[in-house]
Design a protein around this motif. Structure first.
Motif, PDB file in Angstrom:
ATOM      1  N   VAL A  28     -25.882   3.672   8.878  1.00  0.00           N
ATOM      2  CA  VAL A  28     -27.302   3.909   8.661  1.00  0.00           C
ATOM      3  C   VAL A  28     -27.430   5.032   7.638  1.00  0.00           C
ATOM      4  O   VAL A  28     -26.800   6.077   7.767  1.00  0.00           O
ATOM      5  CB  VAL A  28     -28.004   4.308   9.981  1.00  0.00           C
ATOM      6  N   GLY A  29     -28.243   4.824   6.633  1.00  0.00           N
ATOM      7  CA  GLY A  29     -28.437   5.817   5.588  1.00  0.00           C
ATOM      8  C   GLY A  29     -27.663   5.528   4.314  1.00  0.00           C
ATOM      9  O   GLY A  29     -27.767   6.266   3.328  1.00  0.00           O
ATOM     10  N   PHE A  30     -26.895   4.440   4.318  1.00  0.00           N
ATOM     11  CA  PHE A  30     -26.088   4.114   3.145  1.00  0.00           C
ATOM     12  C   PHE A  30     -26.950   3.765   1.935  1.00  0.00           C
ATOM     13  O   PHE A  30     -26.610   4.112   0.803  1.00  0.00           O
ATOM     14  CB  PHE A  30     -25.130   2.959   3.453  1.00  0.00           C
ATOM     15  N   ARG A  71     -13.545   4.532  17.383  1.00  0.00           N
ATOM     16  CA  ARG A  71     -12.922   5.332  16.312  1.00  0.00           C
ATOM     17  C   ARG A  71     -13.674   5.182  14.994  1.00  0.00           C
ATOM     18  O   ARG A  71     -13.766   6.135  14.223  1.00  0.00           O
ATOM     19  CB  ARG A  71     -11.458   4.951  16.147  1.00  0.00           C
ATOM     20  N   LEU A  72     -14.189   3.993  14.721  1.00  0.00           N
ATOM     21  CA  LEU A  72     -15.026   3.826  13.530  1.00  0.00           C
ATOM     22  C   LEU A  72     -16.277   4.688  13.653  1.00  0.00           C
ATOM     23  O   LEU A  72     -16.686   5.342  12.683  1.00  0.00           O
ATOM     24  CB  LEU A  72     -15.414   2.358  13.332  1.00  0.00           C
ATOM     25  N   MET A  73     -16.872   4.683  14.828  1.00  0.00           N
ATOM     26  CA  MET A  73     -18.070   5.497  15.045  1.00  0.00           C
ATOM     27  C   MET A  73     -17.754   6.975  14.856  1.00  0.00           C
ATOM     28  O   MET A  73     -18.491   7.694  14.187  1.00  0.00           O
ATOM     29  CB  MET A  73     -18.622   5.255  16.453  1.00  0.00           C
ATOM     30  N   ALA A  74     -16.659   7.431  15.437  1.00  0.00           N
ATOM     31  CA  ALA A  74     -16.280   8.847  15.322  1.00  0.00           C
ATOM     32  C   ALA A  74     -15.864   9.183  13.892  1.00  0.00           C
ATOM     33  O   ALA A  74     -16.197  10.245  13.376  1.00  0.00           O
ATOM     34  CB  ALA A  74     -15.144   9.159  16.293  1.00  0.00           C
ATOM     35  N   GLY A  75     -15.155   8.279  13.262  1.00  0.00           N
ATOM     36  CA  GLY A  75     -14.638   8.532  11.926  1.00  0.00           C
ATOM     37  C   GLY A  75     -15.711   8.638  10.863  1.00  0.00           C
ATOM     38  O   GLY A  75     -15.541   9.348   9.877  1.00  0.00           O
ATOM     39  N   PHE A  76     -16.812   7.953  11.069  1.00  0.00           N
ATOM     40  CA  PHE A  76     -17.870   8.001  10.078  1.00  0.00           C
ATOM     41  C   PHE A  76     -19.083   8.789  10.560  1.00  0.00           C
ATOM     42  O   PHE A  76     -19.998   9.026   9.800  1.00  0.00           O
ATOM     43  CB  PHE A  76     -18.277   6.588   9.662  1.00  0.00           C
ATOM     44  N   GLY A  77     -19.073   9.227  11.800  1.00  0.00           N
ATOM     45  CA  GLY A  77     -20.210   9.977  12.318  1.00  0.00           C
ATOM     46  C   GLY A  77     -20.096  11.464  12.159  1.00  0.00           C
ATOM     47  O   GLY A  77     -21.090  12.164  12.014  1.00  0.00           O
ATOM     48  N   SER A  78     -18.886  11.994  12.152  1.00  0.00           N
ATOM     49  CA  SER A  78     -18.748  13.444  12.150  1.00  0.00           C
ATOM     50  C   SER A  78     -18.563  14.026  10.756  1.00  0.00           C
ATOM     51  O   SER A  78     -19.009  15.128  10.478  1.00  0.00           O
ATOM     52  CB  SER A  78     -17.566  13.842  13.029  1.00  0.00           C
ATOM     53  N   GLU A  79     -17.931  13.296   9.867  1.00  0.00           N
ATOM     54  CA  GLU A  79     -17.623  13.853   8.554  1.00  0.00           C
ATOM     55  C   GLU A  79     -18.727  13.637   7.538  1.00  0.00           C
ATOM     56  O   GLU A  79     -18.976  14.478   6.692  1.00  0.00           O
ATOM     57  CB  GLU A  79     -16.328  13.233   8.018  1.00  0.00           C
ATOM     58  N   MET A  80     -19.357  12.499   7.585  1.00  0.00           N
ATOM     59  CA  MET A  80     -20.344  12.157   6.562  1.00  0.00           C
ATOM     60  C   MET A  80     -21.732  12.471   7.096  1.00  0.00           C
ATOM     61  O   MET A  80     -22.302  11.691   7.835  1.00  0.00           O
ATOM     62  CB  MET A  80     -20.222  10.686   6.190  1.00  0.00           C
ATOM     63  N   ARG A 110     -24.582  12.457   5.773  1.00  0.00           N
ATOM     64  CA  ARG A 110     -25.711  11.680   5.270  1.00  0.00           C
ATOM     65  C   ARG A 110     -25.757  10.252   5.790  1.00  0.00           C
ATOM     66  O   ARG A 110     -26.729   9.557   5.561  1.00  0.00           O
ATOM     67  CB  ARG A 110     -25.710  11.692   3.751  1.00  0.00           C
ATOM     68  N   VAL A 111     -24.729   9.789   6.448  1.00  0.00           N
ATOM     69  CA  VAL A 111     -24.731   8.459   7.048  1.00  0.00           C
ATOM     70  C   VAL A 111     -24.350   8.575   8.515  1.00  0.00           C
ATOM     71  O   VAL A 111     -23.588   9.452   8.900  1.00  0.00           O
ATOM     72  CB  VAL A 111     -23.763   7.483   6.331  1.00  0.00           C
TER      73      VAL A 111
END
Length: 191
Positions: free
Chosen positions: A43-45, A103-112, A114-115
């Motif tokens: 979301v936000g991409f 892991r996909l949720m964690a991998g893209f939820g904490s670092e980025m 803006r998304v």
């Protein structure tokens, strides 16, 4: 070079054959298999892609695709395709699908910042043709993404029952586009 690639190719073919054997429902039906199907969307991409320069967007997409592939395959699942900012994956083991999704949720939820990811998982019979997956289970998993709020991984009751070591919270029933009856769903409980 061919001598070095031959063992790698052989290994990939054997792994693909074994995945098919594990997922096969009936010996007589060569296209119908039982899989856990997952989708994770960022979301936000759209906003981020409009704000980035083409070179920076290319780096972002390359990083997203590479990390998605690494996360999914590390748990024995298969990355089926990348659809813009969305990942589709399958696993013969529903627990592996839960691990891949979380892991996909964690991998893209904490670092980025803006998304924010959201996802959906379903488990059942799917039609396999030409390396892609079809049927109501695939459609349901894809539609659950739209029902999830950012940072939520929705799963069907069937998947929750097939993954007894994962934890889920009740998430009610949802009227999912394309399905006549409400679908009972659970939310993956992140640790």
């Amino acid at each position: 070079m061919s001598a070095q690639l031959e063992p790698l190719l052989r290994r990939h073919i054997l792994q693909a054959t074994e995945r098919s054997r594990v997922a096969e429902i009936e010996q007589g039906e060569r296209f119908l298999y039982r899989y856990a199907v997952g989708f994770v969307d960022l979301v936000g991409f759209t906003e981020i892609s409009a704000a980035l320069q083409p070179k920076d967007l290319a780096v972002f997409i390359r990083d997203f695709e590479g990390r998605a592939h690494d996360i999914v395959t590390a748990v024995g699942a298969r990355l089926v395709k990348l659809i813009g900012d969305e990942v589709m994956f399958v696993a013969t083991d529903p627990e592996a699908a839960c691990v891949a999704g979380s892991r996909l949720m964690a991998g893209f939820g904490s670092e980025m910042e803006r998304v924010v990811p959201r996802g959906g998982l379903a488990f059942g019979d799917v039609l396999v043709r030409g390396g892609d997956y079809y049927g109501p289970i695939v459609n349901l998993a894809a539609r659950l993404v739209d029902e999830a709020v950012p940072q939520e991984l929705l799963v069907t009751e069937e998947l929750a029952h097939a993954a007894p070591t994962s934890r889920f919270d009740p998430a009610g029933r949802r009227m999912v586009k394309g399905f006549a009856d409400p679908i009972a769903v659970r939310s993956f409980a992140f640790e």
